[in-house]
Design an enzyme around this catalytic site. Sequence first.
Site, short mmCIF file in Angstrom:
data_model
loop_
_atom_site.label_atom_id
_atom_site.label_comp_id
_atom_site.label_asym_id
_atom_site.label_seq_id
_atom_site.Cartn_x
_atom_site.Cartn_y
_atom_site.Cartn_z
N SER A 59 -6.39 -5.34 -10.64
CA SER A 59 -5.14 -5.57 -11.39
C SER A 59 -5.04 -4.61 -12.57
O SER A 59 -3.96 -4.06 -12.85
CB SER A 59 -5.08 -7.02 -11.88
OG SER A 59 -4.90 -7.91 -10.80
N GLN A 119 -7.16 -4.08 -0.61
CA GLN A 119 -7.47 -4.69 0.68
C GLN A 119 -7.80 -3.65 1.76
O GLN A 119 -8.30 -4.01 2.82
CB GLN A 119 -6.30 -5.56 1.15
CG GLN A 119 -6.05 -6.79 0.30
CD GLN A 119 -7.16 -7.82 0.40
OE1 GLN A 119 -8.02 -7.75 1.27
NE2 GLN A 119 -7.14 -8.79 -0.51
N CYS A 159 -3.88 -15.43 -5.94
CA CYS A 159 -3.19 -15.30 -7.22
C CYS A 159 -1.91 -16.11 -7.28
O CYS A 159 -1.34 -16.30 -8.36
CB CYS A 159 -2.88 -13.82 -7.50
SG CYS A 159 -4.35 -12.77 -7.52
#
Length: 377
Positions: free
Chosen positions: A72, A181, A324
């Site tokens: 993030s 990912q 999230c």
Amino acid sequence: MYDIYLDNASTTPVCEECAEIAYSVMKDHYGNPSSTHTLGRDAASILKNARGQVSAALCSKPQEVYFTSCGSESDNWAIIRGARLRSHEGRHIISSQIEHDAVRKSLDYLESEGYEITRLKPDQTGSIHIQDVLEQVRSDTILVSLMMVNNETGAITDIDSIARQVHAVNPRILVHTDAVQAFMKIPFSAKKMDVDMISISGHKIHAPKGIGALYIRSGIKLPSYILGGGQENGMRAGTEALPQIAAFGLACEIAKKGFKAYTAAIRERKDTVSRLLAEEVPEAVILSGDAPHILSISLPGWRSEVLMNFMEAQGVYVSRSSACKKGARSHVLEAIGLEPEVIDGAIRVSFSRYNTPEDCEGFISCLKQARDQLSHR
């Protein structure tokens, strides 16, 4: 009662080797890498080695890798500082409707400052098409940010081709990809791709939480995101989290050495569950893309949170969408145009190299129990 962990897209268990090196660095190599005495030089050597391991996995130069606290932070840094770096050339940014919240909220922040954001609609798998991107490129476009592998469906977007064609139109446009990912799940090379910035994270590949990295292509003068000391070649202040960094480096080395075997095993688990679903839970709808480790499915008419709670009570761990989201309806599944009952019955199953064929069979057995024992909505 099972003990089956199938939420690896949220986070992976720390492998034994990474846990050991993190503890060793905490206990025996505790110097500050910026210190000039023996312990500091020892720590600096560990830092240099880990940077080399991460860069080798990315196929980049070591000096192009900057350690962060997580994916993030890497996304925030790339997007917010990237936009400001090019703001004198324009204020238009291209992204998509299916990005991770770290990207979405960075874009929302920039939008509040007057930037114009084009959010592309994905196809039915969650991929973004090259032509859709090119049609939105304008003279004032300064940044394109698209994820390589969608964290909910596993859909793969061809970032390399997008970057090359965008740069063919305007080489000054910065291209960033959230590859959290994708990293060590699908093959890609920072050296060969025409991408300017790449975000990755350690806890998705069996390293501890709290460590990530941002690849910044040589020649891109991205402003610092955290101000203070001169760490990370003056690009990110703060004493480096050396235990996590050492573990991240080792995780990268292990994943790179075993890449073909590990991804083949993960793909086999996904294929096994897909086959068993078709045979034993035929009402299940498979929503998944091509990434080897993510399988998104739905039992329309059932509630995903009820299915998850039932399976958790049996010792089977999956997720509803991105961890999230904390229970909110998936913006990704909404964006690809699924019916509400399909979205509300969706769960994400995600695999790692530690999952076994027995895990696949146990998951199917538990899902069948949930289907048979829970009330259809």
